[in-house]
Scaffold this motif. Structure first.
Motif, PDB file in Angstrom:
ATOM      1  N   UNK A  18      -1.806 -11.971  -4.219  1.00  0.00           N
ATOM      2  CA  UNK A  18      -2.761 -11.446  -3.317  1.00  0.00           C
ATOM      3  C   UNK A  18      -2.026 -10.514  -2.254  1.00  0.00           C
ATOM      4  N   UNK A  19      -0.623 -10.820  -2.232  1.00  0.00           N
ATOM      5  CA  UNK A  19      -0.261  -9.770  -1.112  1.00  0.00           C
ATOM      6  C   UNK A  19       0.927  -8.645  -1.553  1.00  0.00           C
ATOM      7  N   UNK A  20       0.860  -8.365  -3.101  1.00  0.00           N
ATOM      8  CA  UNK A  20       1.974  -7.649  -3.477  1.00  0.00           C
ATOM      9  C   UNK A  20       1.602  -6.581  -4.546  1.00  0.00           C
ATOM     10  N   UNK A  21       0.291  -5.886  -4.158  1.00  0.00           N
ATOM     11  CA  UNK A  21      -0.253  -4.994  -4.904  1.00  0.00           C
ATOM     12  C   UNK A  21       0.627  -3.723  -5.095  1.00  0.00           C
ATOM     13  N   UNK A  22       0.766  -3.221  -3.864  1.00  0.00           N
ATOM     14  CA  UNK A  22       1.697  -1.913  -3.713  1.00  0.00           C
ATOM     15  C   UNK A  22       2.954  -1.960  -4.199  1.00  0.00           C
ATOM     16  N   UNK A  23       3.141  -1.235  -4.874  1.00  0.00           N
ATOM     17  CA  UNK A  23       4.762  -0.814  -5.513  1.00  0.00           C
ATOM     18  C   UNK A  23       5.607  -0.349  -4.384  1.00  0.00           C
ATOM     19  N   UNK A  24       5.419   0.243  -3.355  1.00  0.00           N
ATOM     20  CA  UNK A  24       6.151   0.444  -2.239  1.00  0.00           C
ATOM     21  C   UNK A  24       6.544  -0.934  -1.699  1.00  0.00           C
ATOM     22  N   UNK A  66       4.426  -5.014   4.127  1.00  0.00           N
ATOM     23  CA  UNK A  66       3.116  -5.669   4.357  1.00  0.00           C
ATOM     24  C   UNK A  66       2.188  -4.882   5.301  1.00  0.00           C
ATOM     25  N   UNK A  67       3.051  -4.612   6.508  1.00  0.00           N
ATOM     26  CA  UNK A  67       2.091  -3.772   7.556  1.00  0.00           C
ATOM     27  C   UNK A  67       1.558  -2.568   7.185  1.00  0.00           C
ATOM     28  N   UNK A  68       2.405  -1.824   6.603  1.00  0.00           N
ATOM     29  CA  UNK A  68       2.075  -0.377   6.244  1.00  0.00           C
ATOM     30  C   UNK A  68       1.787   0.220   5.095  1.00  0.00           C
ATOM     31  N   UNK A  69       1.902  -0.751   3.887  1.00  0.00           N
ATOM     32  CA  UNK A  69       1.894  -0.252   2.622  1.00  0.00           C
ATOM     33  C   UNK A  69       0.844  -1.075   1.838  1.00  0.00           C
ATOM     34  N   UNK A  70       0.779  -2.319   2.147  1.00  0.00           N
ATOM     35  CA  UNK A  70      -0.326  -3.236   1.300  1.00  0.00           C
ATOM     36  C   UNK A  70      -1.719  -2.892   1.686  1.00  0.00           C
ATOM     37  N   UNK A  71      -2.432  -2.719   0.613  1.00  0.00           N
ATOM     38  CA  UNK A  71      -3.934  -2.482   0.943  1.00  0.00           C
ATOM     39  C   UNK A  71      -4.513  -3.524   1.704  1.00  0.00           C
ATOM     40  N   UNK A  72      -5.459  -3.365   2.607  1.00  0.00           N
ATOM     41  CA  UNK A  72      -6.120  -4.186   3.563  1.00  0.00           C
ATOM     42  C   UNK A  72      -7.776  -4.428   3.357  1.00  0.00           C
ATOM     43  N   UNK A  73      -8.114  -3.147   2.384  1.00  0.00           N
ATOM     44  CA  UNK A  73      -9.493  -3.307   2.167  1.00  0.00           C
ATOM     45  C   UNK A  73      -9.937  -4.307   1.112  1.00  0.00           C
ATOM     46  N   UNK A  74     -11.095  -4.488   0.551  1.00  0.00           N
ATOM     47  CA  UNK A  74     -11.543  -5.323  -0.738  1.00  0.00           C
ATOM     48  C   UNK A  74     -10.698  -5.345  -1.918  1.00  0.00           C
ATOM     49  N   UNK A  75      -9.988  -6.540  -2.168  1.00  0.00           N
ATOM     50  CA  UNK A  75      -9.214  -6.773  -3.293  1.00  0.00           C
ATOM     51  C   UNK A  75     -10.022  -6.939  -4.612  1.00  0.00           C
ATOM     52  N   UNK A  76     -10.381  -5.885  -5.422  1.00  0.00           N
ATOM     53  CA  UNK A  76     -11.024  -6.094  -6.451  1.00  0.00           C
ATOM     54  C   UNK A  76     -10.500  -6.798  -7.604  1.00  0.00           C
ATOM     55  N   UNK A  77      -9.193  -6.962  -7.679  1.00  0.00           N
ATOM     56  CA  UNK A  77      -8.542  -7.642  -8.694  1.00  0.00           C
ATOM     57  C   UNK A  77      -8.915  -9.064  -8.485  1.00  0.00           C
ATOM     58  N   UNK A  78      -8.633  -9.818  -7.331  1.00  0.00           N
ATOM     59  CA  UNK A  78      -8.927 -11.032  -6.978  1.00  0.00           C
ATOM     60  C   UNK A  78     -10.206 -11.363  -6.401  1.00  0.00           C
ATOM     61  N   UNK A  79     -11.227 -10.451  -6.315  1.00  0.00           N
ATOM     62  CA  UNK A  79     -12.392 -10.496  -5.721  1.00  0.00           C
ATOM     63  C   UNK A  79     -12.319 -11.364  -4.328  1.00  0.00           C
ATOM     64  N   UNK A  84     -10.511 -12.916   4.080  1.00  0.00           N
ATOM     65  CA  UNK A  84     -10.571 -14.239   3.467  1.00  0.00           C
ATOM     66  C   UNK A  84      -9.181 -14.730   3.216  1.00  0.00           C
ATOM     67  N   UNK A  85      -8.332 -13.539   2.627  1.00  0.00           N
ATOM     68  CA  UNK A  85      -6.767 -13.723   2.321  1.00  0.00           C
ATOM     69  C   UNK A  85      -6.176 -14.131   3.376  1.00  0.00           C
ATOM     70  N   UNK A  86      -6.221 -13.603   4.658  1.00  0.00           N
ATOM     71  CA  UNK A  86      -5.632 -13.824   5.958  1.00  0.00           C
ATOM     72  C   UNK A  86      -5.751 -15.270   6.472  1.00  0.00           C
ATOM     73  N   UNK A  90      -1.209 -19.473   3.441  1.00  0.00           N
ATOM     74  CA  UNK A  90      -0.699 -20.945   3.642  1.00  0.00           C
ATOM     75  C   UNK A  90       0.597 -20.696   4.679  1.00  0.00           C
ATOM     76  N   UNK A  91       1.440 -19.438   4.665  1.00  0.00           N
ATOM     77  CA  UNK A  91       2.403 -19.256   5.515  1.00  0.00           C
ATOM     78  C   UNK A  91       2.012 -18.557   6.677  1.00  0.00           C
ATOM     79  N   UNK A  92       2.928 -17.412   6.902  1.00  0.00           N
ATOM     80  CA  UNK A  92       2.504 -16.362   7.932  1.00  0.00           C
ATOM     81  C   UNK A  92       1.804 -15.369   7.370  1.00  0.00           C
ATOM     82  N   UNK A  93       0.566 -15.258   8.066  1.00  0.00           N
ATOM     83  CA  UNK A  93      -0.405 -14.228   7.520  1.00  0.00           C
ATOM     84  C   UNK A  93       0.019 -13.147   8.908  1.00  0.00           C
TER      85      UNK A  93
END
Length: 201
Positions: A18-24, A66-79, A84-86, A90-93
């Protein structure tokens, strides 16, 4: 114990997918993991320096991903939408992370305004002593943040979920090192996302 381990694997997988798509972001997590592992090695010798490393390098690089590089638009991989992910995190969103990082930034300010922390610390003499007080303050903040969220999860979910999450957090540097050690090399090759479909997310 089998159920505990299974839930730990599930929490780790959900966090990754859910939270590590970006290679940066993954590369910054690799830097964070390496720094945390160094901090783990020296915390028994010099907890203040270990905490300064953990918070000053490991946590800032980790959260910047997480703040600057991870995409925050619709996640097509996980639909799944970002909202919704936020909501199911479970932990700190991101909102909780903003609160936590605000508390982190406030520690050196409070110690500048009150070097003895309202009489609870010995008066620091010079910048090195001040930095060590900041490090100890950050150490207690980190331990408190883990304990606080774990206890919250005891009530929101159950005791095992809270204990699994706390275990995941403490052991994340080991699993992140293994998961993201190839990310910097892939990033240098021009890749930007871990999943091909995530580029559209």
């Amino acid at each position: 114990m089998t159920g505990f381990r299974a839930q730990l694997v599930e929490q780790r997988w959900d966090d990754h997918r859910f939270y590590h798509h970006s290679l940066v972001n993954q590369s910054l997590h690799f830097v964070s993991a390496c720094t945390f592992l160094v901090a783990y090695a020296i915390v028994w010798i010099d907890p203040a320096v270990a905490s300064l490393l953990a918070w000053g390098v490991a946590m800032t690089s980790r959260q910047a991903g997480h703040f600057f590089f991870e995409p925050k638009s619709y996640d097509h991989v996980n639909q799944a939408t970002h909202d919704h992910k936020e909501e199911i995190k479970i932990g700190y969103n991101l909102f909780r992370k903003w609160v936590l990082m605000s508390l982190w930034a406030s520690v050196p300010i409070v110690l500048l305004l009150s070097p003895t922390l309202f009489g609870t610390l010995a008066l620091s003499s010079g910048w090195e002593a001040y930095a060590r007080h900041v490090g100890i303050g950050w150490l207690f903040l980190g331990l408190g943040a883990i304990a606080f969220r774990a206890v919250q999860l005891f009530f929101i979910h159950d005791v095992r979920t809270g204990l699994v999450w706390a275990t995941k957090i403490v052991t994340d540097p080991f699993s992140d090192f293994r998961l993201y050690k190839s990310a910097p090399k892939r990033l240098l090759k021009g890749e930007r996302m871990d999943f091909p479909d995530a580029a559209a997310a």
